[in-house]
Design a protein around this motif. Sequence first.
Motif, PDB file in Angstrom:
ATOM      1  N   VAL A 125       1.163  -1.269   0.059  1.00 35.85           N
ATOM      2  CA  VAL A 125      -0.328  -0.213  -0.294  1.00 35.85           C
ATOM      3  C   VAL A 125       0.720   1.490   0.059  1.00 35.85           C
ATOM      4  O   VAL A 125       0.321   2.554  -0.757  1.00 35.85           O
ATOM      5  N   PHE A 126       2.271   1.364   0.733  1.00 35.30           N
ATOM      6  CA  PHE A 126       2.776   2.295   1.013  1.00 35.30           C
ATOM      7  C   PHE A 126       3.691   2.386  -0.442  1.00 35.30           C
ATOM      8  O   PHE A 126       4.009   4.170  -0.992  1.00 35.30           O
ATOM      9  N   TRP A 127       3.597   1.368  -0.910  1.00 41.01           N
ATOM     10  CA  TRP A 127       5.253   1.741  -1.868  1.00 41.01           C
ATOM     11  C   TRP A 127       3.747   2.143  -3.311  1.00 41.01           C
ATOM     12  O   TRP A 127       4.648   3.014  -4.042  1.00 41.01           O
ATOM     13  N   VAL A 128       3.116   1.615  -2.633  1.00 38.96           N
ATOM     14  CA  VAL A 128       1.855   2.583  -4.275  1.00 38.96           C
ATOM     15  C   VAL A 128       1.914   4.195  -3.375  1.00 38.96           C
ATOM     16  O   VAL A 128       1.533   4.854  -5.097  1.00 38.96           O
ATOM     17  N   ILE A 129       0.743   4.448  -2.222  1.00 40.27           N
ATOM     18  CA  ILE A 129       1.084   5.653  -2.391  1.00 40.27           C
ATOM     19  C   ILE A 129       2.705   6.503  -2.759  1.00 40.27           C
ATOM     20  O   ILE A 129       2.235   7.589  -3.070  1.00 40.27           O
ATOM     21  N   ALA A 130       3.632   5.812  -2.130  1.00 38.95           N
ATOM     22  CA  ALA A 130       5.329   6.555  -3.046  1.00 38.95           C
ATOM     23  C   ALA A 130       5.031   7.021  -4.566  1.00 38.95           C
ATOM     24  O   ALA A 130       5.983   8.138  -4.892  1.00 38.95           O
ATOM     25  N   THR A 131       4.553   5.730  -4.926  1.00 40.75           N
ATOM     26  CA  THR A 131       5.202   5.702  -6.237  1.00 40.75           C
ATOM     27  C   THR A 131       3.402   7.078  -6.367  1.00 40.75           C
ATOM     28  O   THR A 131       4.013   8.207  -8.048  1.00 40.75           O
ATOM     29  N   GLN A 132       2.569   7.213  -6.096  1.00 38.57           N
ATOM     30  CA  GLN A 132       1.504   7.937  -7.045  1.00 38.57           C
ATOM     31  C   GLN A 132       1.627   9.207  -6.323  1.00 38.57           C
ATOM     32  O   GLN A 132       1.032  10.555  -6.590  1.00 38.57           O
ATOM     33  N   ARG A 133       1.598   9.216  -4.738  1.00 39.81           N
ATOM     34  CA  ARG A 133       1.847  10.446  -4.176  1.00 39.81           C
ATOM     35  C   ARG A 133       3.732  10.987  -3.447  1.00 39.81           C
ATOM     36  O   ARG A 133       3.269  11.864  -2.254  1.00 39.81           O
ATOM     37  N   GLY A 134       4.546  10.314  -4.045  1.00 42.76           N
ATOM     38  CA  GLY A 134       5.684  10.600  -3.489  1.00 42.76           C
ATOM     39  C   GLY A 134       6.569  10.275  -4.491  1.00 42.76           C
ATOM     40  O   GLY A 134       6.761  10.429  -5.423  1.00 42.76           O
ATOM     41  N   THR A 135       7.822   9.821  -3.900  1.00 43.22           N
ATOM     42  CA  THR A 135       8.966   8.993  -4.644  1.00 43.22           C
ATOM     43  C   THR A 135       9.568   7.464  -4.118  1.00 43.22           C
ATOM     44  O   THR A 135       9.166   7.574  -2.585  1.00 43.22           O
ATOM     45  N   THR A 136       9.926   6.912  -4.721  1.00 42.81           N
ATOM     46  CA  THR A 136      10.521   5.460  -4.341  1.00 42.81           C
ATOM     47  C   THR A 136      12.103   5.419  -4.801  1.00 42.81           C
ATOM     48  O   THR A 136      12.775   4.080  -4.691  1.00 42.81           O
ATOM     49  N   ALA A 137      12.636   6.241  -5.162  1.00 40.41           N
ATOM     50  CA  ALA A 137      13.833   6.506  -4.904  1.00 40.41           C
ATOM     51  C   ALA A 137      14.939   6.345  -4.431  1.00 40.41           C
ATOM     52  O   ALA A 137      14.729   5.999  -2.958  1.00 40.41           O
ATOM     53  N   LYS A 138      16.217   6.016  -4.680  1.00 34.47           N
ATOM     54  CA  LYS A 138      16.926   6.204  -3.807  1.00 34.47           C
ATOM     55  C   LYS A 138      16.617   3.961  -2.452  1.00 34.47           C
ATOM     56  O   LYS A 138      17.067   3.518  -1.773  1.00 34.47           O
ATOM     57  N   MET A 139      15.743   3.095  -3.470  1.00 38.18           N
ATOM     58  CA  MET A 139      15.516   1.864  -2.660  1.00 38.18           C
ATOM     59  C   MET A 139      16.563   0.948  -3.232  1.00 38.18           C
ATOM     60  O   MET A 139      16.543  -0.218  -4.231  1.00 38.18           O
ATOM     61  N   THR A 140      17.467   0.876  -2.376  1.00 32.53           N
ATOM     62  CA  THR A 140      18.525   0.380  -3.223  1.00 32.53           C
ATOM     63  C   THR A 140      18.594  -0.968  -2.356  1.00 32.53           C
ATOM     64  O   THR A 140      17.619  -2.316  -1.449  1.00 32.53           O
ATOM     65  N   SER A 141      19.238  -1.819  -2.647  1.00 30.78           N
ATOM     66  CA  SER A 141      18.816  -3.521  -2.333  1.00 30.78           C
ATOM     67  C   SER A 141      19.238  -3.536  -0.517  1.00 30.78           C
ATOM     68  O   SER A 141      18.337  -4.536   0.866  1.00 30.78           O
ATOM     69  N   GLY A 142      20.644  -2.719  -0.318  1.00 27.26           N
ATOM     70  CA  GLY A 142      20.670  -2.347   1.187  1.00 27.26           C
ATOM     71  C   GLY A 142      20.257  -1.853   2.247  1.00 27.26           C
ATOM     72  O   GLY A 142      18.927  -2.072   2.988  1.00 27.26           O
ATOM     73  N   ALA A 143      19.039  -0.339   1.594  1.00 28.19           N
ATOM     74  CA  ALA A 143      17.491  -0.234   1.850  1.00 28.19           C
ATOM     75  C   ALA A 143      16.570  -1.022   2.079  1.00 28.19           C
ATOM     76  O   ALA A 143      15.559  -1.207   3.034  1.00 28.19           O
TER      77      ALA A 143
END
Length: 331
Positions: A181-199
């Motif tokens: 749900v929050f991945w969708v929110i970040a995609t539509q209402r924010g950003t998913t930048a810098k989501m590396t394997s370490g993150a």
Amino acid sequence: MSLYRAETRRLTKRRFTIFFVLLALVVLGLVAAGVAVTNHKATPAVVAAAQADADRDFQEQTKLAAQEKVRCAERPADYPEGCDALWTPTKDQFQAENYMPSQFDFRNNFPAMLITFAALLALAAFIIGASFVGAEWNSGGMMNLLLWRPQRLRVLSTKLAALLVWLTGLSVVTGAVWTGVFWVIATQRGTTAKMTSGAWQSIGLMGLRGLALVLVAGAVGFGIASIGRHTAAALGAAIGVIVVFQFGLGVVLSLAQARFADLYLLPTWIAAWMFKSFEVTDYNAPCVFSANGCEPPTYTLTWQLAGSVFAALSIIIVGAAMWTIRKRDIT
């Protein structure tokens, strides 16, 4: 039907269990909806509007600064530091990013949402675990069950196992949905930048610690209710911890100016467990000289220590529950 399957069915079919699960899901849904509504994606139109606000504010502040300098020239006695010391706004101080509406940054903001999820589910686990065994003691169901299976430790441990396995499944499934749900929110209402394997690994480990917190809460609620042989025993203990040890103890420690008073409060230990460490500052002690000047002393509470305390607490309470059912009369 095996005892484990019977206890699992008993747990999942209880209206109290269903009610609290639905209540937790509703609250989680409201939290997610609130985050979605209050965040916005940085579209070109949003950036342009923010830049316009920044330019407008820059012009207004420049005008006010000019008026202030005129007053300084007319009445220099009111400005002992001189007119040159007055603040002059510059363009670089008014960036568009400072005027943009909030956007949900998955990497930076989701850990807080994960802690919210774990805390709410831990509360539900405590109440469900307490009710699961407490209601049977209160209604006489435990006595009837022990007539069928006169093995006290096995019966109680099977109940606990059914509870913990069910809580694990509930936490994993709802946690996966919560993340989606929050991945969708970040995609539509924010950003998913810098989501590396370490993150992702860091989020996964935090999720596992959240799962452990839920299981400890469920086991502690179960154990206290079994010792007191009533759901109210666990709820009363919880209220006592909150009122006496949280608010009351916090006030007493504050008045006594105790060192590192926050170390005696439960939220500090939960934060240390979830964030891997938590720094407690003692503002009542003399400051300590360092490279940054004289600063108040600090103490870093680690997740290893917090986890050890939570594990010991659950083992002691569950162990006491096992000992009491073995030693006390079933009446």
